[in-house]
Design an enzyme around this catalytic site. Sequence first.
Site, PDB file in Angstrom:
ATOM      1  N   SER A 102      -3.977  10.354   3.966  1.00 34.43           N
ATOM      2  CA  SER A 102      -3.395  10.427   5.329  1.00 34.43           C
ATOM      3  C   SER A 102      -2.814  11.673   5.788  1.00 34.43           C
ATOM      4  O   SER A 102      -3.963  12.143   6.666  1.00 34.43           O
ATOM      5  CB  SER A 102      -1.580   9.601   4.465  1.00 34.43           C
ATOM      6  OG  SER A 102      -0.534   9.483   5.600  1.00 34.43           O
ATOM      7  N   ASP A 196      -1.276  -1.282   7.106  1.00 34.33           N
ATOM      8  CA  ASP A 196      -1.436  -0.449   7.595  1.00 34.33           C
ATOM      9  C   ASP A 196       0.505   0.317   8.678  1.00 34.33           C
ATOM     10  O   ASP A 196      -0.412   0.244   9.756  1.00 34.33           O
ATOM     11  CB  ASP A 196      -2.195   0.683   7.650  1.00 34.33           C
ATOM     12  CG  ASP A 196      -1.408   2.104   7.224  1.00 34.33           C
ATOM     13  OD1 ASP A 196      -0.411   2.784   7.313  1.00 34.33           O
ATOM     14  OD2 ASP A 196      -2.539   3.377   6.945  1.00 34.33           O
ATOM     15  N   HIS A 226      -0.347   1.051   3.734  1.00 34.89           N
ATOM     16  CA  HIS A 226      -0.405   2.566   4.006  1.00 34.89           C
ATOM     17  C   HIS A 226      -1.172   3.361   2.778  1.00 34.89           C
ATOM     18  O   HIS A 226      -1.564   4.343   2.464  1.00 34.89           O
ATOM     19  CB  HIS A 226       0.241   3.173   4.887  1.00 34.89           C
ATOM     20  CG  HIS A 226       0.466   4.213   4.924  1.00 34.89           C
ATOM     21  ND1 HIS A 226      -0.633   5.013   6.152  1.00 34.89           N
ATOM     22  CD2 HIS A 226       0.908   5.692   4.206  1.00 34.89           C
ATOM     23  CE1 HIS A 226      -0.242   6.457   5.347  1.00 34.89           C
ATOM     24  NE2 HIS A 226       0.489   6.918   5.181  1.00 34.89           N
TER      25      HIS A 226
END
Length: 246
Positions: A102, A196, A226
């Site tokens: 991320s 996601d 995610h």
Amino acid sequence: MSETSGFLSRPDGERLAWRRVEGAGPTVVWLGGFRSDMAGSKAQALAEWAQASGRAYVRFDYFGHGESSGDFAQGTITRWREDALAVLDELTTGEVVLVGSSMGGWIASLAAMAQPERIRALVLVAPAPDFTEKLMEIPPEGHVALKADGVWMRPSEYGEPYPISQSLLDDGARWSILPGPVAIEAPVRILQGGEDPDVPWTHALELAQGLKSRDVVFSLIKDGDHRLSRPQDLQRLVAAVAEVCA
């Protein structure tokens, strides 16, 4: 090999918590996501793989995250980039493989551009470069709070609301890397969930297309979310890291 731990002192007196597995290089370095820490399932899976395979591995918590000191609300991309570079300089030698999840995908990319001679490869999970500009939707009441107080308490599906500061948003714009070209020549592997809700797969694909490297593999896990922390997702992550380390 067993895992050791400690704290890395920073010039301003703050301390970064770290854990390390000694082993053969290149050293795998974990860079976590926004508000995540080094005790998460992906970081732990890599630690177990490193111990089992005799690979060098380092994971750490950014300023204001996890076991590290500092006020999260005062964190910026500049600060977290500096944390990553300090870990590379003081806790690793030789080539490294940066594994970023991320926001960690953004920090890994910035670190790779700062020290290209040390980068063997990158493995990015749902990478979120430029998320402060391109992915963070701020409602009208958020803009009001930012203007009045310099901070907005953003609701979260994962727990309590958390602070988003105007300084984070302003600083993030300084480090924008999309649409590219992104000056990374090393091999890159990207794992991205098709479902996601936080990082659209099209955003991760834009990074893949913007990279200067010709050795880029983009893997879309169609039913993935995610976090990509299911057993099969962790297997994919370990396999990707093992491949670029070979």
